[in-house]
Structures are given as structure tokens and as C-alpha cells.
Design a protein around this motif. Structure first.
Motif, PDB file in Angstrom:
ATOM      1  N   PRO A 299       1.173  -5.276 -40.223  1.00 25.09           N
ATOM      2  CA  PRO A 299       2.809  -5.110 -39.425  1.00 25.09           C
ATOM      3  C   PRO A 299       3.687  -4.329 -40.151  1.00 25.09           C
ATOM      4  O   PRO A 299       4.156  -3.537 -39.353  1.00 25.09           O
ATOM      5  N   ARG A 300       3.140  -3.039 -40.599  1.00 24.14           N
ATOM      6  CA  ARG A 300       3.211  -1.783 -41.029  1.00 24.14           C
ATOM      7  C   ARG A 300       2.754  -0.673 -40.021  1.00 24.14           C
ATOM      8  O   ARG A 300       3.370   0.057 -39.884  1.00 24.14           O
ATOM      9  N   LEU A 301       2.256  -0.722 -39.095  1.00 31.53           N
ATOM     10  CA  LEU A 301       0.714   0.511 -38.124  1.00 31.53           C
ATOM     11  C   LEU A 301       2.209  -0.298 -36.836  1.00 31.53           C
ATOM     12  O   LEU A 301       2.508  -0.629 -36.077  1.00 31.53           O
ATOM     13  N   ASP A 325       5.222   2.218 -40.322  1.00 32.90           N
ATOM     14  CA  ASP A 325       6.935   2.078 -41.148  1.00 32.90           C
ATOM     15  C   ASP A 325       6.790   2.223 -42.559  1.00 32.90           C
ATOM     16  O   ASP A 325       5.536   1.383 -43.126  1.00 32.90           O
ATOM     17  N   ASP A 326       7.824   2.297 -42.992  1.00 35.00           N
ATOM     18  CA  ASP A 326       7.985   2.506 -44.333  1.00 35.00           C
ATOM     19  C   ASP A 326       8.256   1.717 -45.206  1.00 35.00           C
ATOM     20  O   ASP A 326       8.592   2.027 -46.358  1.00 35.00           O
ATOM     21  N   ARG A 327       8.307   0.613 -44.328  1.00 31.32           N
ATOM     22  CA  ARG A 327       9.415  -0.576 -44.960  1.00 31.32           C
ATOM     23  C   ARG A 327       8.221  -1.164 -45.764  1.00 31.32           C
ATOM     24  O   ARG A 327       6.618  -0.803 -45.677  1.00 31.32           O
ATOM     25  N   ALA A 328       8.116  -2.047 -46.485  1.00 32.19           N
ATOM     26  CA  ALA A 328       7.240  -2.848 -47.615  1.00 32.19           C
ATOM     27  C   ALA A 328       7.218  -4.251 -47.115  1.00 32.19           C
ATOM     28  O   ALA A 328       7.812  -4.756 -46.076  1.00 32.19           O
ATOM     29  N   CYS A 329       6.128  -4.396 -47.256  1.00 32.78           N
ATOM     30  CA  CYS A 329       4.847  -5.764 -46.635  1.00 32.78           C
ATOM     31  C   CYS A 329       4.615  -6.646 -47.539  1.00 32.78           C
ATOM     32  O   CYS A 329       4.335  -6.352 -48.724  1.00 32.78           O
ATOM     33  N   ALA A 330       5.122  -8.240 -47.414  1.00 36.33           N
ATOM     34  CA  ALA A 330       4.717  -9.168 -49.359  1.00 36.33           C
ATOM     35  C   ALA A 330       3.576 -10.270 -48.304  1.00 36.33           C
ATOM     36  O   ALA A 330       4.736 -10.732 -47.140  1.00 36.33           O
ATOM     37  N   CYS A 331       2.917 -10.532 -48.186  1.00 41.50           N
ATOM     38  CA  CYS A 331       2.236 -11.752 -47.909  1.00 41.50           C
ATOM     39  C   CYS A 331       2.358 -12.311 -49.073  1.00 41.50           C
ATOM     40  O   CYS A 331       1.333 -12.748 -49.840  1.00 41.50           O
ATOM     41  N   VAL A 332       2.161 -13.756 -49.284  1.00 38.16           N
ATOM     42  CA  VAL A 332       2.502 -15.450 -50.261  1.00 38.16           C
ATOM     43  C   VAL A 332       0.687 -16.278 -49.606  1.00 38.16           C
ATOM     44  O   VAL A 332       1.756 -16.820 -48.154  1.00 38.16           O
ATOM     45  N   ILE A 333      -0.114 -15.817 -49.949  1.00 38.01           N
ATOM     46  CA  ILE A 333      -0.772 -17.454 -49.264  1.00 38.01           C
ATOM     47  C   ILE A 333      -0.372 -19.044 -49.795  1.00 38.01           C
ATOM     48  O   ILE A 333      -0.517 -19.028 -51.131  1.00 38.01           O
ATOM     49  N   LEU A 387       8.549  -8.299 -44.294  1.00 40.61           N
ATOM     50  CA  LEU A 387       8.983  -6.936 -44.201  1.00 40.61           C
ATOM     51  C   LEU A 387       9.971  -7.368 -44.927  1.00 40.61           C
ATOM     52  O   LEU A 387      10.941  -7.400 -44.621  1.00 40.61           O
ATOM     53  N   GLY A 388       9.897  -6.131 -45.390  1.00 44.61           N
ATOM     54  CA  GLY A 388      11.566  -5.958 -46.149  1.00 44.61           C
ATOM     55  C   GLY A 388      12.448  -4.326 -46.901  1.00 44.61           C
ATOM     56  O   GLY A 388      10.755  -3.334 -46.550  1.00 44.61           O
ATOM     57  N   ASP A 389      13.278  -3.751 -46.374  1.00 42.95           N
ATOM     58  CA  ASP A 389      13.519  -2.239 -46.676  1.00 42.95           C
ATOM     59  C   ASP A 389      13.237  -1.692 -48.515  1.00 42.95           C
ATOM     60  O   ASP A 389      12.660  -0.560 -48.751  1.00 42.95           O
TER      61      ASP A 389
END
Ligand code: AMP
Ligand code: GLY
Length: 424
Positions: A299-301, A325-333, A387-389
């Protein structure tokens, strides 16, 4: 372009959603795919390890490019078979995929080329393993089956009794089949873990943004090892200084070592690293995108992924700038109750419109369609991603998504990202 993606998990769904963003692509097929992938690609009922079936399908759908995502078909030589028929591909050939397919190979490679990793010894006889561990008498110790084992081939015994039981399972009961003919016994390392996926065409190596997996089933890194219960990107332990050291001592030397062995690696090389008090060391190599690392990295590409795949295929990767992308990304399974042990299947999933929340994407891992209803069909069911700032914002959004989704017995960790937040 017409693209075929081989595989069926959350990683493949993330790849397909990224490929779909390419203006160059007008058709995507997937085999076998899953219930959610079916909304983004045409799914065909051909198994991911069915080499003849996949070659046949690639011909039938007139694929211009075939992306082989899972480890087992890569190790079995699916890319070699596709090349023989003239297809452009993403993924290493069998000669290069051995870097994941055999731990004995990868450990010997690292020793021979001076790439930092845990000290180790190789055994093909269970009683010699036990004699060695008994004489050494250092716990915890680490025992790894040589071959592929669905991410479960590593045991970390705290006592001699546990070690004896584990060696018996791997080498005598053969719970991983021939993968347990040899084992590696290695030194137990400590430090934060970092996953770095890297694009390479064998000439240059371009690391993607870093990530952190959460391998254990339960909060606080307790419970059994799983395929991964969640990920965040970036990984705060992967500082610029660590990144430079990894490039100089690990990434480039690995790519060069594979070339020197006549096993040029083209594709995504996954470096599982531990940042030990003595610097970064390799815990494992994978010959493919990680799952669920891919769900927070892609998602950051920002660069067109088909341009990258094509550049790797043509060995022109050094000419292609890759932007993130400079933003952070999180994934919860969200996993089935009981995973990674036995779990039920076929349970109705509701609330999937969480995928419509701003900035949230639900990647499907183990789902299938049952008429109009989506139902569970695997251990890891969904990867709810945002994604989040800031990392906190990404986590808040992902957990908002998780709250809205329901299936009976759904299990997820509530502490994804906490270790990363604490590091800052
Ligand atoms: P792997 O399947 O190779 O990724 O190993 C599974 C997990 O076992 C890793 O993510 C580490 O947490 C742990 N592990 C593997 N090798 C070592 C080691 N030499 N020292 C400490 N932990 C290890
Ligand atoms: N998440 C670890 C792996 O893909 O092997």
C-alpha cells in the motif's frame, strides 16, 4: 497487459490490488484465488502447485505476465516451466529459490560468503543432534527443518526434553515429510526482528520499506508460532544506519553470492533479520513476498508495480526509481478460532463493508463465496489494513475496521504495533 497471479492468500490479494492500479493492466486472473480476490480478478480452479495446470492456464488466457507468489511452486520450478513456454514472469527460478527451499543451503551460503547469521551445525541423524545438544547444554537452542514446512519448521526448545521431542517429530515422525531429513541446530539470537523485502534483478538490489511481523498467536508474543498475526510498516528498529549496514553486509553480498554460485536471483528476496547487540544478522531468507508483510508494504508503493516487474525481468532495475508513500501502514489479521491448530470452516462473515471506511482495505486470505455469502475457508481469514499519517492513526483505523467485521470465534491480537510504538 494480461496478468496471471498464482496463489490464494492475503499476500496475493495485496499484489492483485496493486497490479490493478497499473494503467498498463486491463485483465487480471488468479489461480486458485479466494472469495475476496474474486472481486478483483477472474479466479480459476487450478492449484498453486499444479505446474502443468498453471502453464496451460497461462496459455489459455493469453497471459503477458505471470506472477508466482508462494514459496512451494517457486521451489518446485514453476518459473522454469513458464520460461520454457516463453512467458515473462515475476519470481525466481528453482535454482535461486533454493535460498528458501533449503536451510542447509542458505546457512552454508552465508558461512562461505561471510554474511552475518547465527552459528550453526547441520545434522542428518537424530541421535547425533541429541548428543550435540546434550554436550552443548545451552538453552534455549534453535532447531530448524531443512526444507519448507509452512513456516512451522523452527522449534526453540527451552529444555533437553523439549529438544528430544522436537527432533523426534521432525526427523523420525517426519511431520514435515522429507523437509526433516536434515536439520540445522543454531545459536539462539536476541534482539528486535525486522522484515525487509527487496526487489532484485541479480544486478542491483532495491529494498522496499521495512516492516515488523507478529508471529505468535497471542498478545504479548505468547502462544504458538503462526504464519503472522499482523504487521506494521515502517519498522522503527530499521534506522538509516542499520539499513546501510544491511545493504553493505547482507543485501549486496547475498545477491553477489547467488550470482557467484550460478543461481542469479530475480524477484523479491525477503530478508528476515534480527538486530542483535552485535549488529544485524539473517534469521531466514524467503524467495518471495512475505505474508502479511506484503499487506503493509505494497500500500506504500507509489511506482507502477508492473514497471518494476518488467524491469526485473529485463534486468534493468537500476534504471528505475522506486517511490514510497511516507505514511505508516498497519495490518491486523483476523483468524479462525483455534488457528494455528485445528479450526472450523464455512462460517458466515458479516460487516465486510469495513473495507469502505476511509483508508481501510480488507485483504482476503482464507475466504470463499457460498452463494451470495462470504464464509471462512482458512486459518488466517482477513487482513484488515490501513494507512495513517502516524502508526497510531493507522492502527486506530485498522482496529475500527476489525470492530465492524464478525464471524463466529474470530481471533485477532489486540496489541499489533505496540512494540513498534514503544520503540519510538
Ligand atoms: P523462521 O520460520 O525461520 O522465520 O523462524 C521463526 C521464528 O523463530 C523467527 O521469526 C524468530 O523469531 C525465531 N528464530 C529463528 N531463528 C532464531 C535464532 N537463531 N535465534 C532466535 N530466534 C530465532
Ligand atoms: N511473514 C513471514 C513469512 O512470510 O514468511
Amino acid at each position: 497487459m494480461r496478468v496471471l497471479v498464482v496463489g490464494s492468500g492475503g499476500r496475493e490479494h495485496a499484489l492483485i490490488k496493486k497490479i490493478k492500479q497499473s494503467p498498463r493492466v486491463d485483465y487480471i486472473a488468479c489461480c486458485p484465488g479466494n472469495g475476496g480476490i474474486a472481486y478483483d480478478a477472474e479466479c480459476f480452479n487450478v492449484g498453486a502447485t499444479d505446474i502443468d495446470g498453471v502453464v496451460q492456464l497461462a496459455k489459455e488466457i493469453k497471459a503477458d505476465f505471470v506472477v508466482v507468489a508462494p514459496d512451494d511452486p517457486l521451489v518446485m520450478g514453476m518459473v522454469d516451466a513458464l520460461h520454457q513456454e516463453g512467458f515473462a514472469t515475476f519470481g525466481p527460478d528453482a535454482k535461486a529459490a533454493i535460498i528458501e527451499g533449503s536451510k542447509v543451503f542458505s546457512k552454508n551460503l552465508m558461512l562461505q560468503y561471510g554474511i552475518p547469521t547465527a552459528e550453526y551445525k547441520v545434522f542428518d541423524n537424530p541421535s547425533e543432534v541429541i548428543d550435540y545438544i546434550t554436550a552443548k547444554n545451552e538453552f534455549p537452542t534453535v532447531i530448524k527443518a531443512d526444507g519448507l514446512a509452512l513456516g512451522k519448521g523452527v522449534i526453540i526448545p527451552e529444555t533437553l526434553e523439549e529438544a528430544i521431542a522436537g527432533v523426534k517429530e521432525i526427523m523420525e515422525d517426519k511431520i514435515f515429510g522429507a523437509s526433516g531429513n536434515q536439520v540445522v541446530v543454531e545459536e539462539f539470537l536476541t534482539g528486535p526482528e525486522v522484515s525487509v523485502l527487496a526487489f532484485t534483478d541479480g544486478k542491483c538490489v532495491k529494498p522496499m520499506v521495512s516492516s515488523m511481523d507478529h508471529k505468535r498467536a497471542l498478545d504479548g508474543d505468547k502462544g504458538l508460532n503462526t504464519g503472522g498475526m499482523g504487521t506494521v510498516s515502517p519498522n522503527p528498529y530499521y534506522t538509516d544506519a542499520v539499513a546501510q549496514e544491511c545493504m553493505d553486509k547482507i543485501f549486496l553480498p547475498t545477491v553477489q553470492a547467488m550470482n557467484a554460485e550460478g543461481r542469479t536471483f530475480k524477484g523479491c528476496l525477503y530478508f528476515g533479520l534480527m538486530i542483535t547487540p552485535k549488529g544485524p544478522k539473517v534469521i531466514e531468507y524467503n524467495c518471495r513476498f512475505g505474508d502479511p508483510e506484503t499487506q503493509v508494504v505494497l500500500p506504500r508503493l507509489k511506482t507502477d508495480i508492473m514497471d518494476i516487474f518488467e524491469a526485473i525481468n529485463n534486468e534493468t532495475l537500476s534504471d528505475l526509481p522506486i517511490e514510497w508513500d511516507d505514511r505508516a501502514c498497519a495490518c491486523v489479521i483476523m483468524a479462525s478460532g483455534g488457528y494455528p491448530k485445528a479450526y472450523p470452516k464455512g462460517l458466515a462473515i458479516t460487516g465486510l463493508t469495513a473495507g469502505d471506511l476511509d483508508g481501510v482495505t480488507v485483504y482476503h486470505a482464507g475466504t470463499k463465496r457460498d452463494g451470495e455469502q462470504l464464509v471462512t475457508a482458512g486459518g488466517r481469514v482477513l487482513g484488515v489494513t490501513a494507512l495513517g499519517d502516524t502508526l497510531q492513526e493507522a492502527l486506530d483505523k485498522a482496529y475500527d475496521g476489525v470492530e465492524k467485521i464478525h464471524f463466529d470465534g474470530a481471533h485477532f491480537r489486540r496489541d499489533i504495533g505496540q512494540r513498534a510504538l514503544a520503540a519510538k
